[in-house]
Scaffold this motif. Structure first.
Motif, short mmCIF file in Angstrom:
data_model
loop_
_atom_site.label_atom_id
_atom_site.label_comp_id
_atom_site.label_asym_id
_atom_site.label_seq_id
_atom_site.Cartn_x
_atom_site.Cartn_y
_atom_site.Cartn_z
N SER A 31 -11.53 69.26 -29.23
CA SER A 31 -12.99 69.24 -29.24
C SER A 31 -13.45 68.20 -28.22
O SER A 31 -12.86 67.13 -28.12
N THR A 32 -14.49 68.54 -27.47
CA THR A 32 -15.04 67.59 -26.50
C THR A 32 -16.29 66.90 -27.05
O THR A 32 -17.02 66.27 -26.29
N ALA A 33 -16.55 67.01 -28.34
CA ALA A 33 -17.77 66.45 -28.94
C ALA A 33 -17.90 64.97 -28.62
O ALA A 33 -16.94 64.19 -28.75
N TYR A 34 -19.11 64.59 -28.20
CA TYR A 34 -19.39 63.21 -27.80
C TYR A 34 -20.89 63.02 -27.85
O TYR A 34 -21.66 63.97 -27.76
N ASP A 35 -21.34 61.77 -27.97
CA ASP A 35 -22.78 61.48 -27.98
C ASP A 35 -23.36 61.62 -26.58
O ASP A 35 -22.70 61.31 -25.60
N GLY A 36 -24.61 62.04 -26.52
CA GLY A 36 -25.30 62.14 -25.24
C GLY A 36 -25.40 63.57 -24.76
O GLY A 36 -25.07 64.52 -25.45
N ARG A 37 -25.85 63.68 -23.52
CA ARG A 37 -26.05 64.97 -22.89
C ARG A 37 -24.96 65.19 -21.84
O ARG A 37 -24.57 64.26 -21.14
N ILE A 38 -24.48 66.42 -21.71
CA ILE A 38 -23.47 66.74 -20.71
C ILE A 38 -24.08 66.59 -19.31
O ILE A 38 -25.13 67.16 -19.02
N THR A 39 -23.40 65.79 -18.47
CA THR A 39 -23.89 65.54 -17.11
C THR A 39 -22.86 65.90 -16.05
O THR A 39 -23.14 65.75 -14.86
N GLY A 40 -21.68 66.35 -16.46
CA GLY A 40 -20.67 66.72 -15.49
C GLY A 40 -19.54 67.50 -16.12
O GLY A 40 -19.32 67.43 -17.33
N ILE A 41 -18.82 68.26 -15.27
CA ILE A 41 -17.71 69.09 -15.72
C ILE A 41 -16.59 68.97 -14.69
O ILE A 41 -16.84 69.00 -13.49
N ILE A 54 -9.74 70.76 -18.98
CA ILE A 54 -11.20 70.68 -18.89
C ILE A 54 -11.60 69.28 -19.34
O ILE A 54 -11.02 68.72 -20.28
N GLN A 55 -12.62 68.74 -18.69
CA GLN A 55 -13.16 67.43 -19.07
C GLN A 55 -14.67 67.47 -18.88
O GLN A 55 -15.17 68.03 -17.90
N LEU A 56 -15.41 66.93 -19.84
CA LEU A 56 -16.87 66.86 -19.75
C LEU A 56 -17.31 65.40 -19.63
O LEU A 56 -16.67 64.50 -20.20
N ARG A 57 -18.41 65.20 -18.92
CA ARG A 57 -19.01 63.87 -18.83
C ARG A 57 -20.31 63.89 -19.64
O ARG A 57 -21.13 64.78 -19.48
N TYR A 58 -20.45 62.93 -20.53
CA TYR A 58 -21.66 62.77 -21.35
C TYR A 58 -22.36 61.52 -20.86
O TYR A 58 -21.80 60.43 -20.93
N ASP A 59 -23.58 61.69 -20.35
CA ASP A 59 -24.28 60.61 -19.69
C ASP A 59 -23.32 60.05 -18.63
O ASP A 59 -22.97 60.77 -17.72
N GLY A 60 -22.84 58.85 -18.72
CA GLY A 60 -21.93 58.32 -17.70
C GLY A 60 -20.48 58.27 -18.11
O GLY A 60 -19.65 57.74 -17.39
N THR A 61 -20.13 58.81 -19.28
CA THR A 61 -18.78 58.66 -19.82
C THR A 61 -18.02 59.98 -19.83
O THR A 61 -18.49 60.97 -20.41
N TRP A 62 -16.84 59.98 -19.21
CA TRP A 62 -15.98 61.16 -19.24
C TRP A 62 -15.17 61.19 -20.54
O TRP A 62 -14.67 60.15 -20.98
N THR A 63 -15.06 62.37 -21.15
CA THR A 63 -14.22 62.53 -22.34
C THR A 63 -12.76 62.51 -21.90
O THR A 63 -12.45 62.61 -20.71
N THR A 64 -11.88 62.40 -22.85
CA THR A 64 -10.45 62.55 -22.57
C THR A 64 -10.23 63.99 -22.10
O THR A 64 -10.76 64.92 -22.71
#
Length: 161
Positions: A31-41, A54-64
């Motif tokens: 799961s890529t669930a994280y706080d904030g809005r997705i701002t990058g892929i 696959i990796q998503l960025r939420y606000d300024g933070t990249w998920t694992t």
């Protein structure tokens, strides 16, 4: 304060939808669930073949990264008030082979090879956007992918599109 930390959909369940996972679903859940809005892929492809990570960025933070981050990823940064409104692709022989993310401004990131069965997933409710991905991976590649959608609310409880 606690309500701002909780996923805002707890109070607004009518604005949440889940698009069933596509693919065979073998391996470990992610799961890529994280706080904030997705701002990058970021998406990693195995040499003109399947989707490796696959990796998503939420606000300024990249998920694992999901599965692996070996190689050079293809990446897209979202603009202010831009969101993901569609996820499409193809799956075949146990893996996701192609994935495409489409934004609210008509831009897209397409990675992989057009092999196999097609899928096209999008939110049920107007104004909703991709909030996170879930599915399964087996350490070599992504074996299934599902999408979770919701209207994004800012801290002052106003919706943004």
């Amino acid at each position: 304060l606690l309500s701002k930390l909780l996923f805002p959909l707890l109070a607004l369940p009518d604005y949440y939808s889940y698009s069933t996972a596509f693919g065979d679903g073998s391996g470990t859940e992610y799961s890529t669930a994280y706080d904030g809005r997705i701002t990058g892929i970021r998406v990693w492809e195995h040499s003109n073949s399947l989707i490796r990570g696959i990796q998503l960025r939420y606000d300024g933070t990249w998920t694992t990264p999901v599965c692996t981050s070996n190689g050079n990823p293809l990446e897209m940064s979202l603009r202010d008030n831009e969101s993901i409104i569609q996820v499409s692709g193809k799956y075949y022989s146990g893996y996701i082979y192609e994935i495409m993310f489409v934004t609210s401004r008509g831009r897209s990131l397409k990675v992989g090879q057009p092999s196999g069965n097609s899928f096209n997933i999008y939110p049920t409710h107007d104004g909703s956007e991709l909030r996170f991905l879930s599915g399964r991976q087996n350490g070599y590649g992504i074996t299934s992918i599902g999408a979770h959608w919701a209207v994004y609310y800012t801290g002052d409880n106003s919706a943004t599109a």
